[in-house]
Scaffold this motif. Structure first.
Motif, PDB file in Angstrom:
ATOM      1  N   GLN A  14      -3.872  11.567  -5.314  1.00  0.00           N
ATOM      2  CA  GLN A  14      -3.038  10.522  -5.882  1.00  0.00           C
ATOM      3  C   GLN A  14      -3.865   9.704  -6.874  1.00  0.00           C
ATOM      4  O   GLN A  14      -4.981   9.289  -6.569  1.00  0.00           O
ATOM      5  N   ASN A  71       0.850  -1.188   0.000  1.00  0.00           N
ATOM      6  CA  ASN A  71       0.000   0.000   0.000  1.00  0.00           C
ATOM      7  C   ASN A  71       0.878   1.227   0.000  1.00  0.00           C
ATOM      8  O   ASN A  71       1.591   1.466   0.953  1.00  0.00           O
ATOM      9  N   TYR A  72       0.838   1.977  -1.052  1.00  0.00           N
ATOM     10  CA  TYR A  72       1.657   3.167  -1.139  1.00  0.00           C
ATOM     11  C   TYR A  72       0.767   4.372  -1.403  1.00  0.00           C
ATOM     12  O   TYR A  72       1.024   5.176  -2.281  1.00  0.00           O
ATOM     13  N   LYS A  73      -0.294   4.459  -0.634  1.00  0.00           N
ATOM     14  CA  LYS A  73      -1.246   5.540  -0.850  1.00  0.00           C
ATOM     15  C   LYS A  73      -0.980   6.697   0.093  1.00  0.00           C
ATOM     16  O   LYS A  73      -0.747   6.512   1.274  1.00  0.00           O
ATOM     17  N   TYR A  74      -1.015   7.882  -0.480  1.00  0.00           N
ATOM     18  CA  TYR A  74      -0.803   9.097   0.281  1.00  0.00           C
ATOM     19  C   TYR A  74      -2.022   9.984   0.119  1.00  0.00           C
ATOM     20  O   TYR A  74      -2.613  10.055  -0.956  1.00  0.00           O
ATOM     21  N   TYR A 126       0.149   4.526  -8.515  1.00  0.00           N
ATOM     22  CA  TYR A 126       1.494   4.317  -8.032  1.00  0.00           C
ATOM     23  C   TYR A 126       2.063   3.054  -8.665  1.00  0.00           C
ATOM     24  O   TYR A 126       1.329   2.157  -9.084  1.00  0.00           O
TER      25      TYR A 126
END
Lengths: 114, 111
Positions: free
Chosen positions: B46, A99-102, B49
């Protein structure tokens, strides 16, 4: 819903004073917190960040305070200068597996007056 | 030192036309890469990614797609632009899960 909220859209501070910018978050999973500085029509610049295992970090005139129980973090700018005038964005992220959510706040416009 | 470059700097496109925006990061191998979008007066959101070549995850559905054809390249595209796609598109990178550093951005106007 608004996961990261900056309740003050604007703030005016006298030169030499302390600017205090606030950010509230909802997600208990957030473990990374950052502050960015942004000028109009420019990209954000990272100022300072902390992980959830610390509650304070200083870098020169900047200090970030993290209150995990209150789901709140703040940026203090001491000896505020006119060149500190800009929009300040807070951001939070969760480092769950894959999970690389910002999530960013809407920003607080800081004006430092002489 | 790492540098991040975005192209084009600005774009004016017609509704229904295709779009391709690019981002390149130099000086860092295997970075995490991100696409963000900010509507005029809106909050930075966002969109995508990617943590490795060929692998992209969507965060927000905006009728856009992203691809990572090379380790240092991230592409944002759509076959058919909407008026609502107007805004400021930002590419960012991070060493791992950590601080993010933004590129200069692309200003898109859809008419």
């Amino acid at each position: 819903g608004q996961q990261v909220k900056q309740s003050s859209p604007s703030l005016t501070v006298q030169e030499g004073g302390i600017s205090i910018l606030n950010c509230d978050y909802e997600n208990d999973m957030f473990d990374y917190f950052a502050w960015y500085k942004k000028y109009p029509d420019n990209s954000p610049t990272l100022l300072i960040s902390v992980r959830s295992n610390v509650d304070k970090r200083e870098d020169g005139r900047l200090t970030v305070f993290l209150n995990k129980s209150g789901k709140h973090f703040s940026l203090h700018i001491t000896a505020s200068q006119p060149e500190d005038t800009a929009v300040y964005l807070c951001a939070a992220g969760a480092s769950g597996t894959g999970n690389y959510k910002y999530v960013f706040g809407a920003g607080t416009r800081l004006k430092v007056i002489a | 030192a790492q540098t991040i470059h975005q192209w084009p700097v600005a774009e004016i496109k017609a509704v229904g036309s295709p779009l391709s925006l690019g981002c390149t990061i130099k000086g860092k191998s295997s970075p995490n890469l991100y696409w963000y979008w900010q509507a005029t007066g809106g909050t930075l959101q966002q969109l995508f990614y990617s943590i490795t070549v060929g692998q992209v995850e969507s965060v927000v559905q905006l009728n856009l797609s992203a691809s990572r054809p090379k380790d240092d390249q991230f592409i944002l595209s759509t076959e058919k632009l909407l008026l609502s796609h107007s805004g400021f598109y930002l590419c960012a990178w991070s060493p791992q899960y950590a601080e993010q550093f933004f590129g200069p951005g692309t200003r898109l106007t859809v008419l």
